[in-house]
Design a protein around this motif. Structure first.
Motif, PDB file in Angstrom:
ATOM      1  N   ASP A 155     -17.320  -9.800  15.162  1.00 20.41           N
ATOM      2  CA  ASP A 155     -17.376  -8.460  15.761  1.00 20.41           C
ATOM      3  C   ASP A 155     -16.487  -7.485  14.987  1.00 20.41           C
ATOM      4  N   LYS A 156     -15.302  -7.944  14.593  1.00 25.18           N
ATOM      5  CA  LYS A 156     -14.380  -7.092  13.829  1.00 25.18           C
ATOM      6  C   LYS A 156     -14.951  -6.766  12.451  1.00 25.18           C
ATOM      7  N   ILE A 157     -15.551  -7.773  11.824  1.00 25.53           N
ATOM      8  CA  ILE A 157     -16.119  -7.583  10.487  1.00 25.53           C
ATOM      9  C   ILE A 157     -17.281  -6.599  10.535  1.00 25.53           C
ATOM     10  N   LYS A 197      -9.482  -9.219   5.229  1.00 24.87           N
ATOM     11  CA  LYS A 197      -8.278  -8.400   5.428  1.00 24.87           C
ATOM     12  C   LYS A 197      -8.648  -6.987   5.862  1.00 24.87           C
ATOM     13  N   ALA A 198      -9.660  -6.410   5.199  1.00 32.83           N
ATOM     14  CA  ALA A 198     -10.088  -5.056   5.541  1.00 32.83           C
ATOM     15  C   ALA A 198     -10.654  -4.963   6.952  1.00 32.83           C
ATOM     16  N   SER A 199     -11.077  -6.123   7.474  1.00 27.00           N
ATOM     17  CA  SER A 199     -11.655  -6.171   8.824  1.00 27.00           C
ATOM     18  C   SER A 199     -10.629  -6.540   9.886  1.00 27.00           C
ATOM     19  N   GLY A 200      -9.395  -6.780   9.454  1.00 20.99           N
ATOM     20  CA  GLY A 200      -8.361  -7.164  10.403  1.00 20.99           C
ATOM     21  C   GLY A 200      -8.435  -8.613  10.840  1.00 20.99           C
ATOM     22  N   VAL A 201      -9.076  -9.450   9.999  1.00 21.12           N
ATOM     23  CA  VAL A 201      -9.178 -10.884  10.289  1.00 21.12           C
ATOM     24  C   VAL A 201      -8.213 -11.618   9.374  1.00 21.12           C
ATOM     25  N   GLU A 202      -7.249 -12.315   9.961  1.00 24.29           N
ATOM     26  CA  GLU A 202      -6.169 -12.910   9.176  1.00 24.29           C
ATOM     27  C   GLU A 202      -6.586 -14.163   8.423  1.00 24.29           C
ATOM     28  N   GLU A 203      -7.516 -14.943   8.978  1.00 23.53           N
ATOM     29  CA  GLU A 203      -7.915 -16.190   8.333  1.00 23.53           C
ATOM     30  C   GLU A 203      -9.333 -16.562   8.759  1.00 23.53           C
TER      31      GLU A 203
END
Length: 417
Positions: free
Chosen positions: A170-172, A151-157
C-alpha cells in the motif's frame, strides 16, 4: 589413491577427443536472456576448445515450455538434437521412451556420485544409468527488491510476513511505484503460488500437495489460505502483466519502476548483467515464512541416443566439462544459480549465492528442501499443466473462490494421471 585414479581417468576421458573424431552436436536450450545467454556461451566456448562444434538451438520462452514443444516435434519426426535441456521427471519420461543415451562412462571417470546430492542425481538417471548431466541448483523462493524504491516508499525492509507485505505494498503504491513486478504467464503464476504455499504450509504440506498430489491436502484449509493469499497479490501488480516475460518484469525492478519481484535466482543474472551489486543496488531476500526452505530447480542436459562415435565422444566431453569445478564456478556465477557440485567453494560468489547455499544446507537438514512444481521438478508434464491451468484461471477470475479452485485442482490432476 582413489582420487588419483579418478583424476587420471577423467584426464583420459577429456583428452580422448584427440583419438576420436571431433563432431558437431546440436544443443537445444532456452538460455536466451542476457545472463542466461552469457552462461550458455561459456559452455559452448569450452566444448569448442576441445575440438567439437556446438550448433546452437536456442528456443526462447520462460521455463522451457516452447523448447519442449519443439523437442517433441523434432523427436516425433525422427530428428532430435544430440543434447537438450530437460528437467526433473521429464528426463525419465524421455528415457522410458527410448530416446536417451548412456553417459555412465563420464560419471564413473569423474566420480559424480561422490559429489552430487543424491536428490539431484536421481533425476538424471534412467534405470540406474546416467542419461543427463545436472548443471546447477536454482532456488525458486526469492524476492528481488530495489532498495531505493523501498526507501522512497517509506518501507524499511523486505517484509517477512504476508500481512506486512500487503501493508508495504500500500505504501509503495501510494509513492507511485508498482509493488510487485510480475509476468502473466502460467509458469510465473505457478511460481508465485508455490512460494506462497510453501511458506504457509511448510515442507511436509508442500510435498503432500505438490509432489503426492494428495486430495486432502489440495482441498485443506491450508490450501484455501494459500490460494486466497496468492489471489490478493494480484492487487499489488500493475494492469499490464498479461504475457510479460519474466526478464521484462525483472527489468522493472532494475529500472526502479517496481519495488519487488518473486522469481528464481536466474533473475540475479539480469542484475549482474546490468552491473549491479547485491546488498547495494538490489536485495535478495526469502519471501515470507520461507527463510529456511528451498524450492529447487535443476537445469540438466540430457544426451540423446546417437550412433556416431564422434558425437558420442562429444556428449561425454560436454558432460565432463559441465561438472568440472572451474566451469561450475564460472557458469553459475553468470547464471545466478549455485554449483550442483557441493565441493565447489563459493569464495568468489556474491552474497546472494552464499545465502542460497546456506539455505540449501539448512533445508536439507530440516526438511525444507522441496522440488519446484512450477519448474518441472515435482510431477509429470501433464500433471504440471493441469495445475497451471487451474492456478492461472483462478488468479485471473475475480469471481472464482479459493474453494472452487481447490476442488478443480483435485479434478484436474486426477484427469491428468
Amino acid at each position: 589413491m582413489k582420487t588419483i585414479h579418478a583424476l587420471a581417468a577423467g584426464a583420459l576421458l577429456v583428452t580422448a577427443v584427440g583419438q576420436a573424431q571431433a563432431a558437431q552436436i546440436e544443443v537445444l536450450h532456452w538460455w536466451t536472456s542476457g545472463g542466461e545467454a552469457k552462461a550458455a556461451n561459456l559452455l559452448k566456448e569450452k566444448l569448442e576448445a576441445k575440438g567439437h562444434t556446438w550448433k546452437d538451438f536456442a528456443v526462447a520462452g520462460g521455463a522451457g515450455d516452447s523448447a519442449m514443444t519443439v523437442l517433441k516435434s523434432r523427436a516425433i519426426s525422427g530428428n532430435p538434437p544430440a543434447v537438450a535441456q530437460i528437467k526433473g521427471p521429464l528426463i525419465q519420461e524421455w528415457g522410458e521412451m527410448g530416446f536417451l543415451g548412456n553417459i555412465d562412462k563420464a560419471a564413473e571417470a569423474d566420480g559424480w556420485d561422490d559429489f552430487l546430492p543424491q536428490e539431484i542425481a536421481a533425476y538424471d538417471k534412467v534405470d540406474g544409468h546416467y542419461a543427463a548431466v545436472p548443471v546447477n541448483i536454482h532456488r525458486i523462493n526469492w524476492i528481488w527488491a530495489n532498495p531505493e524504491v523501498l526507501k522512497a516508499s517509506g518501507v524499511e525492509e523486505v517484509p517477512q510476513t504476508w500481512d506486512a507485505f500487503f501493508e508495504a505494498a500500500d505504501k509503495i503504491r501510494e509513492a507511485g511505484y508498482i509493488p510487485l513486478a510480475h509476468g502473466g504467464q502460467p509458469w510465473q503464476d505457478a511460481t508465485v503460488f508455490e512460494v506462497v504455499m510453501m511458506g504457509i504450509g511448510g515442507g511436509d504440506f508442500y510435498r503432500k500437495a505438490f509432489v503426492e498430489l494428495d486430495p486432502e491436502a489440495l482441498t485443506s484449509d491450508t490450501m484455501i489460505e494459500s490460494l486466497e493469499t496468492f489471489k490478493k497479490l494480484r492487487g499489488t501488480m500493475d494492469d499490464n502483466i498479461a504475457g510479460r516475460d519474466w526478464n521484462i518484469a525483472t527489468s522493472m525492478v532494475i529500472n526502479g519502476k517496481a519495488a519487488m519481484q518473486i522469481m528464481g535466482d536466474w533473475a540475479k543474472g539480469e542484475f549482474t548483467a546490468a552491473g549491479m551489486t547485491p546488498g547495494e543496488d538490489y536485495e535478495c531476500v526469502a519471501p515470507p515464512m520461507t527463510e529456511h526452505m528451498f524450492s529447487y530447480n535443476t537445469d540438466s542436459l540430457a544426451m540423446f541416443d546417437v550412433d556416431d562415435a564422434g558425437q558420442q565422444q562429444a556428449q561425454l566431453d560436454l558432460a565432463s566439462l559441465v561438472l568440472s569445478p572451474d566451469f561450475q564456478a564460472s557458469f553459475n556465477q553468470a547464471k545466478g544459480s549455485i554449483p550442483v557440485r557441493l565441493d565447489v567453494p563459493l569464495d568468489d560468489f556474491d552474497a546472494c549465492a552464499k545465502a542460497s547455499r546456506e539455505a540449501f544446507d539448512v533445508a536439507m537438514d530440516e526438511g525444507g528442501l522441496v522440488p519446484s512444481l512450477a519448474h518441472g521438478m515435482a510431477v509429470s508434464d501433464s500433471q504440471q499443466g493441469a495445475v497451471f491451468d487451474v492456478i492461472t484461471n483462478f488468479f485471473n477470475d475475480p469471481d472464482m473462490t479459493a474453494e472452487t479452485a481447490a476442488e478443480r485442482l483435485v479434478s484436474a490432476v486426477r484427469a491428468a494421471e
